[in-house]
Write a protein that holds these residues in place. Structure first.
Motif, short mmCIF file in Angstrom:
data_model
loop_
_atom_site.label_atom_id
_atom_site.label_comp_id
_atom_site.label_asym_id
_atom_site.label_seq_id
_atom_site.Cartn_x
_atom_site.Cartn_y
_atom_site.Cartn_z
N LYS A 1 39.23 -5.01 25.56
CA LYS A 1 39.75 -5.88 24.50
C LYS A 1 40.71 -5.07 23.64
CE LYS A 1 35.84 -9.06 24.39
NZ LYS A 1 34.73 -9.64 23.60
N GLU B 1 32.42 -12.85 24.22
CA GLU B 1 33.45 -13.37 25.11
C GLU B 1 33.82 -12.32 26.16
OE1 GLU B 1 37.44 -15.87 24.24
OE2 GLU B 1 37.35 -13.89 23.31
N ILE C 1 38.52 -13.26 29.66
CA ILE C 1 38.85 -14.47 28.89
C ILE C 1 39.67 -14.10 27.66
CG2 ILE C 1 37.90 -16.38 27.55
CD1 ILE C 1 37.52 -16.76 30.52
N TRP C 2 39.25 -13.05 26.98
CA TRP C 2 39.98 -12.57 25.80
C TRP C 2 41.42 -12.21 26.16
CZ3 TRP C 2 42.60 -8.26 24.19
CH2 TRP C 2 42.84 -8.13 22.82
N ARG D 1 43.14 -13.23 28.83
CA ARG D 1 43.88 -14.43 29.23
C ARG D 1 44.42 -15.18 28.02
NH1 ARG D 1 40.42 -19.39 30.78
NH2 ARG D 1 40.14 -19.17 28.52
N ASP D 2 43.57 -15.35 27.01
CA ASP D 2 43.99 -16.11 25.83
C ASP D 2 45.14 -15.41 25.11
OD1 ASP D 2 42.05 -17.92 26.49
OD2 ASP D 2 40.64 -17.29 24.92
N ARG D 3 45.11 -14.09 25.06
CA ARG D 3 46.22 -13.35 24.43
C ARG D 3 47.49 -13.46 25.28
NH1 ARG D 3 42.05 -13.16 22.21
NH2 ARG D 3 42.91 -15.13 21.54
N VAL E 1 48.36 -16.00 27.16
CA VAL E 1 48.91 -17.34 26.93
C VAL E 1 49.67 -17.37 25.61
CG1 VAL E 1 48.30 -19.76 26.50
CG2 VAL E 1 47.20 -18.50 28.36
N GLU E 2 49.11 -16.71 24.59
CA GLU E 2 49.80 -16.62 23.30
C GLU E 2 51.15 -15.91 23.42
OE1 GLU E 2 47.00 -14.63 20.81
OE2 GLU E 2 45.66 -16.36 20.66
N PRO F 1 49.17 -20.42 31.89
CA PRO F 1 47.77 -20.25 32.34
C PRO F 1 47.62 -20.29 33.86
CG PRO F 1 47.89 -21.79 30.51
CD PRO F 1 49.30 -21.50 30.90
N LEU G 1 41.45 -14.90 36.97
CA LEU G 1 40.32 -14.35 36.21
C LEU G 1 39.30 -13.71 37.13
CD1 LEU G 1 39.58 -17.27 33.72
CD2 LEU G 1 40.68 -15.09 33.18
#
Length: 200
Positions: free
Chosen positions: A40, A74, A78-79, A81-83, A85-86, A91, A96
């Motif tokens: 992370k 989390e 997943i962490w 991936r979300d960053r 996308v930001e 996506p 994953l």
């Protein structure tokens, strides 16, 4: 001399730099997928996103469970991936891997994801993203467990400290490099990683 025969306490700074960083320099080639080893840390995510936007590879595989953070936390993948996308990565271009709890498992579990999503027979090169101090272990783990026809471009994150040319100037990064060297040697002696000749 073999890696298993080294005494880390007797190595000079130049020898440690060669051992830990020589084989993990980016060659700027393109590949089929960017593999991000779990953590992370935003540095790795930014690097992966930059590689994707530079069209170095069409997919990003993020690997890592929640094992190091607790059952209710989390997962690293997943962490990340979300960053991503930001940072503008679609996506559908992010794969994953949610099981791995360490570097060896990152590679082994990613094998299945790569096989199912791309096909190992279709992969010629992976772009590898991790922290600079961690790249040597990534290199050794990949060459121990991955198919031998796959090549690698090693794309360490762009943090200011901890790079090949300054790792010894920051006490935290220096401690990470030395701990990593000792861990690598232990894994080699335990048969987790392949032994081999080292350049000094």
């Amino acid at each position: 001399m073999k890696l298993s025969e080294l005494d880390p306490d007797t190595l000079s700074r130049e020898e440690i730099t060669t051992l830990m960083f020589h084989d993990t320099i980016d060659d700027y080639q393109t590949g089929e997928c960017i593999l991000v080893f779990g953590a992370k840390t935003i540095h790795r995510v930014i690097k992966a996103a930059d590689l994707y936007h530079d069209k170095r590879a069409p997919k990003i595989l993020v690997s890592g469970s929640a094992a190091r953070w607790g059952e209710n936390e989390e997962p690293e993948a997943i962490w990340m991936r979300d960053r991503l996308v930001e940072l503008g990565v679609p996506p559908e271009d992010i794969l994953l891997e949610l099981e791995a709890a360490n570097t060896t498992e990152n590679v082994l579990a990613s094998l299945m994801v790569l096989q199912r999503s791309i096909g190992l027979n279709r992969i010629n090169r992976l772009l590898i993203v991790s922290s600079p101090y961690h790249m040597k272990r990534c290199h050794l783990t990949l060459t121990t467990y991955m198919p031998d026809w796959i090549s690698y471009s090693f794309c360490s994150d762009d943090r200011e400290s901890g790079q090949r040319n300054n790792w010894w100037k920051d006490e935290r990064e220096k401690a990470r490099v030395m701990k990593e060297l000792q861990s690598i040697q232990r894994y080699v002696k335990d048969g987790i990683l392949k032994d081999g000749d080292v350049r000094r």
